[in-house]
Motif scaffolding. Sequence first.
Motif, short mmCIF file in Angstrom:
data_model
loop_
_atom_site.label_atom_id
_atom_site.label_comp_id
_atom_site.label_asym_id
_atom_site.label_seq_id
_atom_site.Cartn_x
_atom_site.Cartn_y
_atom_site.Cartn_z
N PHE A 49 -60.88 28.01 71.47
CA PHE A 49 -62.12 27.33 71.10
C PHE A 49 -61.93 26.55 69.81
O PHE A 49 -62.37 25.40 69.68
CB PHE A 49 -63.21 28.39 70.96
CG PHE A 49 -64.51 27.86 70.45
CD1 PHE A 49 -64.83 27.97 69.11
CD2 PHE A 49 -65.42 27.28 71.30
CE1 PHE A 49 -66.03 27.49 68.63
CE2 PHE A 49 -66.62 26.80 70.83
CZ PHE A 49 -66.93 26.91 69.49
N ASP A 50 -61.28 27.17 68.84
CA ASP A 50 -61.03 26.49 67.57
C ASP A 50 -60.20 25.24 67.76
O ASP A 50 -60.49 24.18 67.20
CB ASP A 50 -60.30 27.44 66.63
CG ASP A 50 -61.23 27.99 65.57
OD1 ASP A 50 -60.83 28.93 64.88
OD2 ASP A 50 -62.34 27.46 65.44
N GLN B 14 -61.58 21.46 66.92
CA GLN B 14 -60.89 20.64 65.92
C GLN B 14 -60.27 19.41 66.55
O GLN B 14 -60.23 18.33 65.93
CB GLN B 14 -59.82 21.47 65.22
CG GLN B 14 -60.40 22.50 64.28
CD GLN B 14 -59.35 23.47 63.79
OE1 GLN B 14 -58.17 23.14 63.74
NE2 GLN B 14 -59.78 24.68 63.45
N LYS C 121 -76.56 29.43 70.85
CA LYS C 121 -76.40 29.07 69.44
C LYS C 121 -76.26 27.57 69.22
O LYS C 121 -76.17 27.14 68.08
CB LYS C 121 -75.17 29.78 68.88
CG LYS C 121 -75.40 31.26 68.69
CD LYS C 121 -74.48 31.82 67.65
CE LYS C 121 -74.88 33.22 67.26
NZ LYS C 121 -74.03 33.78 66.21
N GLN C 122 -76.17 26.78 70.26
CA GLN C 122 -76.13 25.32 70.16
C GLN C 122 -74.97 24.85 69.29
O GLN C 122 -75.12 23.94 68.48
CB GLN C 122 -77.45 24.77 69.61
CG GLN C 122 -78.64 25.23 70.41
CD GLN C 122 -79.94 24.67 69.92
OE1 GLN C 122 -79.97 23.77 69.10
NE2 GLN C 122 -81.04 25.20 70.43
N ARG C 123 -73.82 25.46 69.46
CA ARG C 123 -72.65 25.05 68.66
C ARG C 123 -72.17 23.67 69.04
O ARG C 123 -71.73 22.90 68.20
CB ARG C 123 -71.52 26.05 68.87
CG ARG C 123 -71.63 27.27 68.02
CD ARG C 123 -70.28 27.94 67.97
NE ARG C 123 -70.27 29.01 67.01
CZ ARG C 123 -70.45 30.29 67.32
NH1 ARG C 123 -70.66 30.64 68.55
NH2 ARG C 123 -70.42 31.21 66.40
N TYR D 28 -74.47 21.07 67.53
CA TYR D 28 -74.30 20.99 66.08
C TYR D 28 -73.00 20.28 65.74
O TYR D 28 -72.96 19.42 64.85
CB TYR D 28 -74.32 22.39 65.48
CG TYR D 28 -74.19 22.38 63.99
CD1 TYR D 28 -72.95 22.45 63.39
CD2 TYR D 28 -75.31 22.27 63.18
CE1 TYR D 28 -72.83 22.42 62.02
CE2 TYR D 28 -75.20 22.25 61.81
CZ TYR D 28 -73.95 22.32 61.23
OH TYR D 28 -73.82 22.29 59.89
N ASP E 134 -73.04 16.79 63.86
CA ASP E 134 -72.52 16.85 62.50
C ASP E 134 -71.33 15.91 62.34
O ASP E 134 -71.19 15.26 61.30
CB ASP E 134 -72.10 18.28 62.18
CG ASP E 134 -72.03 18.52 60.69
OD1 ASP E 134 -71.01 19.04 60.23
OD2 ASP E 134 -72.99 18.17 60.00
N GLU F 249 -82.57 23.81 67.70
CA GLU F 249 -82.62 24.57 66.46
C GLU F 249 -82.89 23.62 65.30
O GLU F 249 -82.62 22.43 65.39
CB GLU F 249 -81.27 25.25 66.29
CG GLU F 249 -81.28 26.39 65.36
CD GLU F 249 -79.99 26.42 64.58
OE1 GLU F 249 -79.72 27.41 63.91
OE2 GLU F 249 -79.26 25.43 64.63
#
Lengths: 413, 474
Positions: free
Chosen positions: A120-121, A125, A155-157, A160, A164, A189
Amino acid sequence: MEQENYKIKAVNLLRSRICDPKFIFINESPESNHSKLKFMISSSVTEACNNSILLLGPRGSGKNAVLELVIQDLLQEYPDSISVMRLNGLLHSDDISAFKEIARQLCMEHQLLFSKAASFDDNSQFMVAMLKECGLAHKTIIFVLDEFDLFAQGKQRLLYSLLDAMQSITSQAVVLGISCRLDADQLLEKRVRSRFSHRKLLFLPPSIEDSQKLLMHMLTLPIDPSFPQDYAVEFNRKVQNIIEDRGFLETLNKYLNVDSSVKHLLRFLFCAVSRMELQTGFLSRENFEIAFSSIQRQPKLECLRNCSILELQILVCMKRLEVKEQNLCNFNSVMKEYKSTLTSERYARHVCLRAFEHLIHRELICFTDNRGQSLSVEFRPVKLLISSAELHQGLRANNSCPPKLLNLMDREG
Amino acid sequence: MPVIAAKRTLRSHPSSPPRKSPRRCTAATPNSTPTKNRLGGADENQADPAAVKPKWNPKDGEQLKRAKMALHLSTAPSSVVCREEEQNMVLEFCKGCVEHQKAGSLYICGCPGTGKSLSMEKVKDKLLNWAKEEGLPLPDVLSVNCTTLTNTSDIFTKQILGLNQTQGKKVSALPLQQLQNMYSQKSSVKNMTLIVADELDYLITKDRAVLHDLFMLTTFPFSRCILIGVANAIDLADRFLPRLTSLNCKPIVVNFRAYSKDQILKILEERLNEFPYSVFQQQALELCARKVAATSGDMRNALCICGSAIEMLEAEIRESACNLNTSLEEISSSRQNFATAPDFMKKREFDTVKTDHMARALSKTYRSPVVDTIQSLPHHQQIVLCSSMKHFRGAKKDAILGELYKSYVGVCKSCLIPPAGILEFSNMCRVLNDQGLIKLGQSREDKLRRVSPKIDEGDITFALQGIRFFQNCL
């Protein structure tokens, strides 16, 4: 033989138009959603700025179709400056699969090697790094998030991270959310909502006049060498007469009063065009009336039409119990009512029980709760699922219904 | 001759100008010297450019792009206006920690869009510059956005990677234990570590162990970390870290209040000052600042609304260009009206974004699409909404679909129109549920599904009162 050929060609032309969004939704007026959306996205591409837009409207109003048309136009105008990433909330609603899908589409678009084992990371990235690289190369990435309200759960990652990254100076991206919920931006959120620019495009169903214009647009044949001149002129004259007919307008209003979305109208047209008479090669009002009645179905009435006499008698007894303010009943109370009402031609109890079970299988009646599974069928409470009007119509539509039962129902009503 | 010149001007407008490179914007930001605006000096500076600045030409694509760029979110200003006090508080705290070589923790809270992360970027730069001037060892800076962590305990892994202290350590130990061991004994490293943990509430777990351990790292005797947590909730430290108070290591709280009207106006003018023309009418900026300050105090909202207002002016210019093209064709056909062409064009001049552009941009952002959607619903769906409103007008909060259908049939009978069948009624309720107008529960059998309203009764009344059919029903 050639006579049959151009008639079949006419039917095929009308059918292909109904299935073609380009024919339906292209509207060059500046007030249309097509022009507004195209202006928003193309100004984001040419001016190198980020944008987030929300397309709201009921199902069947053309949100996805208009967006695909706009993306096709933009890919022709700026072939090297646009990449499109498509996500669907039904398929990628959790963040891990969404980031993996974005990484896969980015790798496929830029001929990179996609690794399934990336974490995931790594994927998140990678997305941020690719946005930076595409921004420096003056390339805009368009993210299409279909079923946007499903991305707003959890969590809507994803939202975001996307919004962002769009705040930084180097990335060039447009995030397009498509949803049928009017409050889709309220589901976000608070920090995602702050980063979302509140640009909304509302897709409303067309009015009655616009629906009639769309009908003329869909059903008229072109006057060109592909069809015989007199046939095309006669066809268009007949279509004009049908659309201006008062009875047809009443049918159309009745149909669109329930659901006036474009997809619903196209379904009506498809049914009518599929029944066009190939002998004459012309549409008629009967085609539309038959299409209307075939779409207007009542499955419970059709179920009632196939019931046996004993099953109808049981339903009438349950309706009588319901009228006596006895909403819940079981097989025993129905049998008591059956014996007191019908004094002749009675069936045995076990035959009635079998008819009762048939009604449960047809879902004309149902058990009120699922907790009494161990109980026998005779003692479980049941509930009638059809209304008095439906039962009344069903009795009249049944050919083998005895007149005494109909009189009993009339007296009860 | 002026007709030909006008046509050339109109033709050059639709052509898209060459794109400005984002690389230049990136290069421009670090080179610019941060200027501190004193309050008195700022007033004098603001008064003079307003009088001197010429009006801009919205038809010029280059000027239009630069105006939009000045108002875009990604354009970070050289100095953060209206947050000097908060920045100084954080900067003095960090200076004290670096100077005295002791650990500390700080918690920054505020609503979204109030400049927390942007201020932290400025504080980092100022701290590094100050340490360089003072000759102190430069602190290491580690920025972590907690939304990017897959597991909440990954923040300790990132902390260790930031310290570059992997030599000679046991690989089997947990990252938290490695940090605790490191801070329990004296080491030769002199650098402090500044950790900025953005979106801190993503570290909250059921037992709150990660958040607690993170703040407890600053209490070790040889700890060298300065921890700054950034989140939205004001009472996060009190609600989730009550034990820190008893252990005497509660973080200092810095509150970023929502922007007021004057602050929003000042920030907008600060951004537009870098632009050599006057783009907005003063009343338009005032209207935007008042509206945004009344709703949320979110600076991102204000910038987006100003961008929308410029687009309103742009759309008006495009529409006027089409009309002018048509008028010019009429003028060229009859040469008797040749002399009136320059006067005709002068009347159509557009110079600034006015209050009506701003009002339309504000209503586009803040207005709910519910009323428009109700007014465009098909007829029977409007009747369904009307009957549901009448049904829920009493003390009832929800009903089943069968009861609502009876109410719907009653409304249809009183208005002398044939009602739809139960299957169509169920389909209409599903469509209304998809759009979020009513809430439809789950049940195996259709008639037994629970229905409850989701929009206000006043919205339905307002949307349907213009239709004569519904005047008796409402």
